[in-house]
Design a protein around this motif. Structure first.
Motif, PDB file in Angstrom:
ATOM      1  N   PRO A  74       0.785  -1.233   0.000  1.00 31.04           N
ATOM      2  CA  PRO A  74       0.000   0.000   0.000  1.00 31.04           C
ATOM      3  C   PRO A  74       0.817   1.283   0.000  1.00 31.04           C
ATOM      4  O   PRO A  74       0.319   2.322  -0.449  1.00 31.04           O
ATOM      5  CB  PRO A  74      -0.834  -0.110   1.279  1.00 31.04           C
ATOM      6  N   PHE A  75       2.057   1.232   0.516  1.00 37.47           N
ATOM      7  CA  PHE A  75       2.855   2.458   0.645  1.00 37.47           C
ATOM      8  C   PHE A  75       4.147   2.326  -0.174  1.00 37.47           C
ATOM      9  O   PHE A  75       4.986   1.461   0.105  1.00 37.47           O
ATOM     10  CB  PHE A  75       3.200   2.719   2.105  1.00 37.47           C
ATOM     11  N   ALA A  76       4.304   3.189  -1.148  1.00 34.78           N
ATOM     12  CA  ALA A  76       5.460   3.107  -2.039  1.00 34.78           C
ATOM     13  C   ALA A  76       6.773   3.300  -1.297  1.00 34.78           C
ATOM     14  O   ALA A  76       7.797   2.718  -1.673  1.00 34.78           O
ATOM     15  CB  ALA A  76       5.339   4.152  -3.150  1.00 34.78           C
ATOM     16  N   ASN A  77       6.763   4.082  -0.218  1.00 31.75           N
ATOM     17  CA  ASN A  77       8.001   4.362   0.509  1.00 31.75           C
ATOM     18  C   ASN A  77       8.271   3.361   1.633  1.00 31.75           C
ATOM     19  O   ASN A  77       9.224   3.515   2.383  1.00 31.75           O
ATOM     20  CB  ASN A  77       7.974   5.790   1.069  1.00 31.75           C
ATOM     21  N   VAL A  78       7.422   2.343   1.756  1.00 33.07           N
ATOM     22  CA  VAL A  78       7.652   1.270   2.745  1.00 33.07           C
ATOM     23  C   VAL A  78       7.545  -0.069   2.011  1.00 33.07           C
ATOM     24  O   VAL A  78       6.525  -0.760   2.087  1.00 33.07           O
ATOM     25  CB  VAL A  78       6.649   1.339   3.908  1.00 33.07           C
ATOM     26  N   PRO A  79       8.576  -0.466   1.271  1.00 30.26           N
ATOM     27  CA  PRO A  79       8.488  -1.648   0.411  1.00 30.26           C
ATOM     28  C   PRO A  79       8.403  -2.966   1.167  1.00 30.26           C
ATOM     29  O   PRO A  79       8.054  -3.991   0.577  1.00 30.26           O
ATOM     30  CB  PRO A  79       9.777  -1.574  -0.422  1.00 30.26           C
ATOM     31  N   ASN A  80       8.729  -2.969   2.451  1.00 34.38           N
ATOM     32  CA  ASN A  80       8.695  -4.212   3.205  1.00 34.38           C
ATOM     33  C   ASN A  80       7.466  -4.316   4.106  1.00 34.38           C
ATOM     34  O   ASN A  80       7.457  -5.044   5.092  1.00 34.38           O
ATOM     35  CB  ASN A  80       9.968  -4.381   4.034  1.00 34.38           C
ATOM     36  N   PHE A  81       6.408  -3.575   3.770  1.00 32.14           N
ATOM     37  CA  PHE A  81       5.107  -3.723   4.407  1.00 32.14           C
ATOM     38  C   PHE A  81       4.085  -4.028   3.325  1.00 32.14           C
ATOM     39  O   PHE A  81       4.003  -3.325   2.314  1.00 32.14           O
ATOM     40  CB  PHE A  81       4.708  -2.459   5.160  1.00 32.14           C
ATOM     41  N   SER A  82       3.293  -5.092   3.507  1.00 30.55           N
ATOM     42  CA  SER A  82       2.290  -5.464   2.524  1.00 30.55           C
ATOM     43  C   SER A  82       1.178  -6.242   3.208  1.00 30.55           C
ATOM     44  O   SER A  82       1.273  -6.605   4.383  1.00 30.55           O
ATOM     45  CB  SER A  82       2.912  -6.311   1.401  1.00 30.55           C
ATOM     46  N   PHE A  83       0.122  -6.503   2.444  1.00 31.52           N
ATOM     47  CA  PHE A  83      -0.928  -7.380   2.949  1.00 31.52           C
ATOM     48  C   PHE A  83      -1.416  -8.295   1.838  1.00 31.52           C
ATOM     49  O   PHE A  83      -1.310  -7.984   0.648  1.00 31.52           O
ATOM     50  CB  PHE A  83      -2.088  -6.594   3.574  1.00 31.52           C
ATOM     51  N   THR A  84      -1.924  -9.451   2.240  1.00 26.65           N
ATOM     52  CA  THR A  84      -2.488 -10.441   1.332  1.00 26.65           C
ATOM     53  C   THR A  84      -3.912 -10.731   1.771  1.00 26.65           C
ATOM     54  O   THR A  84      -4.161 -11.023   2.935  1.00 26.65           O
ATOM     55  CB  THR A  84      -1.676 -11.741   1.351  1.00 26.65           C
ATOM     56  N   SER A  85      -4.855 -10.652   0.841  1.00 31.11           N
ATOM     57  CA  SER A  85      -6.253 -10.928   1.146  1.00 31.11           C
ATOM     58  C   SER A  85      -6.741 -12.076   0.270  1.00 31.11           C
ATOM     59  O   SER A  85      -6.575 -12.040  -0.959  1.00 31.11           O
ATOM     60  CB  SER A  85      -7.102  -9.675   0.918  1.00 31.11           C
ATOM     61  N   SER A  86      -7.327 -13.100   0.912  1.00 33.96           N
ATOM     62  CA  SER A  86      -7.747 -14.308   0.210  1.00 33.96           C
ATOM     63  C   SER A  86      -9.148 -14.703   0.654  1.00 33.96           C
ATOM     64  O   SER A  86      -9.517 -14.534   1.824  1.00 33.96           O
ATOM     65  CB  SER A  86      -6.791 -15.473   0.503  1.00 33.96           C
ATOM     66  N   LEU A  87      -9.922 -15.264  -0.273  1.00 32.35           N
ATOM     67  CA  LEU A  87     -11.262 -15.753   0.034  1.00 32.35           C
ATOM     68  C   LEU A  87     -11.279 -17.263  -0.176  1.00 32.35           C
ATOM     69  O   LEU A  87     -11.276 -17.746  -1.314  1.00 32.35           O
ATOM     70  CB  LEU A  87     -12.309 -15.083  -0.853  1.00 32.35           C
TER      71      LEU A  87
END
Length: 307
Positions: free
Chosen positions: A139-152
């Protein structure tokens, strides 16, 4: 519940105060150092992972308590296959598919009995259980080592009487990841906070309807599953890592009159076999739990290809 939610958000985002300049130079890092779950794929890149996990237990906790007692051995094997690919030019969106195969045995059979993949209707059952479309986002271009995964996760197995195979829930899970490398690149801390919502009729509603034939598989419906995890890794070399991990998880009642929680500790390691292929092995032990929580051990091995 508010305190739990705050704790989850803090675990997922608490390290975001580190500036971008604190991240390590990635030009000479191996795949096991670089491609943690926090890091997304470049456009056109593929990530394929086969993860096999065997959980076996001879102890469990009582109804509404943390008191443990002996039970005949029960074993649960899960194969999870994940396939993701990068789809955005800025490497901030990945899409994928996850599917699972399970095999369970009960009544004191050996831990390895699951590998027979029997379906005898008495004390063993196996089959394809779930399939899940999935998306990963940074979500944040300046924080490349933060992300999320959403699955159904969608249950695709038949409603059969008797032997438990998997929870019969439509399961929407979102995982938040963050990692931080330090100590000159020799150490890494990785954190994960999951929010998983189990949708479906409650076990009581299923029993009253008379249409369900395996009410026990609906134990988690109408609940929030909230595991909080942390991993500390050390890299003896660019191609290998060893780690220790801890997890605290809560199953929170949202209308099914059933709650659980547990604490798990573990350790493991990864090794990069080739430029594209690496292997992982780990061990986990459930050291405490509450309300019909198993107190067993998990043995896992995985193979991952980055193409």
């Amino acid at each position: 519940m508010k305190k739990i939610a705050v704790l989850a958000i803090a675990l997922a985002t608490g390290f975001l105060g580190f500036s971008q300049e604190d991240t390590e130079d990635t030009t000479t890092r191996s795949n096991i150092q670089e491609f943690t779950p926090s890091k997304l794929l470049n456009k056109g890149q593929w990530d394929i992972k086969f993860f096999n996990s065997l959980y076996t237990q001879t102890k469990a906790t009582g109804a509404g308590t943390g008191e443990s007692f002996d039970i005949p051995r029960e074993s649960f094997f899960t194969n999870t296959t994940e396939i993701y690919t990068g789809v955005s030019n800025n490497s901030r969106i990945n899409v994928g598919l996850v599917f699972q195969i399970r095999a369970n045995t009960f009544n004191g059979q050996s831990a390895t009995s699951v590998f027979s993949f029997d379906n005898n209707g008495v004390d063993s059952r196996s089959g394809f259980t779930t399939i899940a479309p999935s998306i990963r986002v940074q979500p944040f271009a300046n924080v490349p080592n933060f992300s999320f995964t959403s699955s159904l996760y969608l249950p695709i197995f038949k409603d059969e009487p008797g032997v438990y195979l998997d929870k019969r829930s439509t399961f929407w899970e979102t995982k938040f990841f963050y990692d931080k490398t330090f100590g000159g690149g020799d150490w890494q801390i990785f954190t994960e906070a999951d929010f998983g919502f189990n949708f479906g009729e409650s076990a009581e509603e299923a029993a009253e309807s008379g249409e369900a034939v395996n009410v026990g598989e609906r134990f988690a419906n109408n609940s929030l599953f909230l595991p909080l995890s942390a991993f500390l890794s050390y890299f003896p070399s660019a191609k290998s890592t060893i780690f220790v991990n801890a997890q605290q998880a809560f199953l929170i009642d949202l209308g099914n009159n059933f709650e659980q929680n547990y604490t798990q500790l573990g350790f493991g390691g990864k090794y990069q076999l080739t430029k594209t292929l690496n292997v992982e092995a780990s061990y986990g032990k459930f050291i405490r739990g509450n309300n019909f929580q198993g107190l067993g051990q998990t043995f896992s091995i995985g193979l991952r290809a980055l193409l």
